[in-house]
Design a protein around this motif. Structure first.
Motif, short mmCIF file in Angstrom:
data_model
loop_
_atom_site.label_atom_id
_atom_site.label_comp_id
_atom_site.label_asym_id
_atom_site.label_seq_id
_atom_site.Cartn_x
_atom_site.Cartn_y
_atom_site.Cartn_z
N THR A 162 0.88 -1.23 -0.16
CA THR A 162 -0.09 0.01 -0.10
C THR A 162 1.01 1.15 -0.04
O THR A 162 2.09 1.37 0.82
CB THR A 162 -0.90 -0.14 1.00
OG1 THR A 162 -1.70 -1.19 1.06
CG2 THR A 162 -1.74 1.32 1.18
N ILE A 163 0.75 2.10 -1.05
CA ILE A 163 1.46 3.33 -1.10
C ILE A 163 0.80 4.50 -0.93
O ILE A 163 -0.65 4.64 -1.32
CB ILE A 163 2.12 3.34 -2.28
CG1 ILE A 163 1.39 3.43 -3.50
CG2 ILE A 163 3.27 2.31 -2.34
CD1 ILE A 163 2.21 3.61 -4.78
N ALA A 164 1.23 5.59 -0.28
CA ALA A 164 0.60 6.75 -0.19
C ALA A 164 1.29 8.01 -1.22
O ALA A 164 2.31 7.96 -0.86
CB ALA A 164 0.57 7.43 1.37
N GLY A 165 0.64 8.59 -1.78
CA GLY A 165 1.25 9.46 -2.72
C GLY A 165 1.19 10.88 -2.25
O GLY A 165 0.84 11.09 -1.08
N PRO A 166 1.88 11.71 -3.00
CA PRO A 166 1.97 13.18 -2.44
C PRO A 166 0.70 13.86 -1.91
O PRO A 166 0.92 14.69 -1.02
CB PRO A 166 2.58 13.90 -3.50
CG PRO A 166 3.09 12.94 -4.64
CD PRO A 166 2.03 11.63 -4.31
#
Length: 552
Positions: A162-166
């Motif tokens: 799971t990644i969180a963007g800017p």
């Protein structure tokens, strides 16, 4: 490996992006890995939590082996142009930059027969900029700055991140394999429950990056570093590193009070310490960055957990005395890339990846131990300077050459087990100062010039395939390489040594051969041809890649 239930499950709110390899961390290690994977036509995603490459000088110095790799990847010239001159003094010992000079450490003489690419004194921010520029030109690499990994899970088929963007939005990435190159405080390593082994604190230091005009006191002294040893025993030792354009990095060894509370190292105290370090000078000082860090010497218990592998500082932490952290990490990436590619392309079983830890863990531990020894050597130099005994100072200045002169370590390290077939020959102890060329299994195949203009090296033979190098009279090995390649359905490139045996450092002899891996390390060697060279070579390839044990 930790049970999957212990890991935070990733969000599945949106469709996942699929890739072969996801690299967590876009520093020198992650960018190097991406660059090499692309040479094998392997797609990858690089996820870097910061919004750009580092703006801080951080590590400095790329050793000959790292520069050889940069040469192969096409970035050596760009990096070298932005570094210090080759003949720069490695260290000048002073009471203050403007004060008395107490001695110098002489530069390491360049061995032009050992490597086409000598050491480059260049800072990490420059290395990252040039690697990122090269990576951004590749269609196979998706480099994402400002993307933080917040969760990870895996099964026997894929790893899901799971990644969180800017903008804070979440997305999922699915990969066949994940490489954690996310630094000493690696979140991925912590999620996997992999412990670090070794002392976590050997000392507490402050890194202060600043700008100021010292042109009137440097007086043409070109150096990698000033070792500042104030005469007062209650004043901390520090090191000052010129970083171009009136910019400097200062390392200051802090006391136990700051170790308990780094917030006490305020901007005011930093500025006062820098002024004292400089001496009789009062420039305008502009602080550009501050950090307090703990010198440690730790190696991860395991470099692999299922489909996730650790590289660089996520796998090992060294004292900076020796400058091996970044270099070891880049070489981790080089070792791992071809193994990932061979597994992903169906050439080798997944078990080949187990040899990554077997080979690199031992190198990391040896480099860590050597770096700790260098830290002790610096302490002895400081004690000698403060004793004001000229003979004692001279002794430790000479001994510092064992720290600074390290081409033997950079080029001569060997793997003693892993993706190779040992031949039972005697191991030559590693001499950090002196490189001894060897084609023994596990060693880097020696550099030898192939043309009178000294543009082409034997190192250029090794890139993405297994390569069989035969002696000058080993003509029959070409047919053996062709037939073994066909039998195994594995590309094997053939090369023949053009030099005569008496002038060669190669133990394989005139009719022997060596099998060299894509990373340039010898996998197998024979000094005779035998009755069935095809069978000999086929068996060697199977053993190196783990094919003889069957695919997993």
């Amino acid at each position: 490996m930790r049970d999957e239930s212990d890991l935070t499950p990733p969000s599945t709110a949106t469709a996942a992006t699929r890739t072969s390899v996801a690299i967590v961390g876009g520093g020198p290690v992650g960018l190097s890995l991406a660059l090499v994977l692309a040479r094998f036509d392997i797609a990858c995603i690089v996820l870097e939590r910061d919004s750009s490459t580092t703006q801080h000088p951080k590590a400095r110095g790329c050793n000959p082996r790292t520069m050889e790799l940069f040469r192969q990847w096409g970035v050596e010239d760009a990096i070298r142009r932005r570094g210090l001159p080759e003949n720069v003094e490695p260290a000048i010992v002073v009471e203050s930059v403007a004060g008395p000079e107490l001695g110098r450490v002489v530069p390491e003489p360049r061995n032009r027969e050992a490597t086409p690419s000598w050491t480059c004194h260049v800072t990490q921010d420059i290395v990252e900029e040039e690697l990122a520029s090269a990576v951004q030109s590749l269609d196979l690499v998706d480099l994402r700055f400002g993307h933080r990994v917040t969760a990870l899970s895996q099964d026997d088929r894929i790893v899901t991140l799971t990644i969180a963007g800017p903008d804070g939005s979440e997305a999922a990435v699915e990969a066949d394999y994940v490489v954690a190159a996310d630094g000493a405080g690696s979140d991925v390593r912590k999620w996997l429950g992999i412990e670090m082994v070794g002392p976590s604190t050997l000392g507490v230091w402050a890194n202060d990056f600043w700008e100021g005009d010292l042109s009137d006191i440097l007086d043409g002294r070109s150096t990698v570093s000033f070792v500042v040893v104030p005469p007062e025993t209650d004043s901390p030792t520090s090191m000052l590193f010129p970083s171009g354009s009136d910019r400097y990095l200062t390392w200051t060894q802090l006391g136990p009070e700051e170790a308990e509370d780094p917030s006490l190292w305020t901007s005011e105290r930093v500025t006062a310490a820098i002024r004292k370090q400089i001496g009789s000078h009062d420039p305008d000082i502009k602080l550009l960055g501050q950090a307090v860090w703990r010198m440690s010497s730790q190696i991860a218990q395991s470099f692999r957990s299922g489909r996730v592998l650790l590289a660089g500082d996520a796998a090992h932490r060294f004292p900076p005395t020796g400058g091996l952290g970044m270099n070891t990490g880049v070489q981790d990436a080089h070792n791992l890339a071809w193994k990932l590619a061979f597994v992903l392309n169906g050439i080798a079983p997944d078990a080949l990846l187990d040899t990554y830890q077997v080979e690199r863990h031992a190198i990391a531990q040896d480099n860590a131990d050597w770096s700790v020894g260098n830290a002790t050597r610096i302490n002895e130099l400081v004690a000698g300077v403060r004793s004001r005994d000229e003979d004692r100072i001279a002794f430790w200045l000479r001994d510092m050459e064992h720290h600074i002169h390290q081409s033997g370590r950079a080029l001569g390290f060997e793997y003693h087990e892993g993706a190779l077939v040992g031949d039972g020959s005697s191991v030559t102890p590693l001499n950090s100062r002196t490189y001894q060329p060897s084609d023994r299994p596990g060693a880097r195949f020696p550099h030898l010039w192939l043309d009178l203009s000294r543009q082409q090296s034997t190192l250029d033979w090794f890139d993405t395939d297994l390569t069989l190098v035969a002696g000058p009279d080993g003509h029959e090995w070409e047919n053996a390489a062709s037939k073994a390649s066909a039998n195994l359905s594995i590309p094997i490139t053939y090369r023949r040594a053009p030099w005569s045996a008496p002038a060669s450092p190669l133990g394989m002899g005139p009719r022997g051969a060596t099998l060299v891996r894509p990373d340039g390390h010898v996998a197998w060697r024979t000094s005779w041809m035998g009755d069935d060279p095809v069978a000999m070579l086929t068996t060697a390839v199977e053993e190196v890649l783990g094919l003889a044990r069957g695919a997993s």
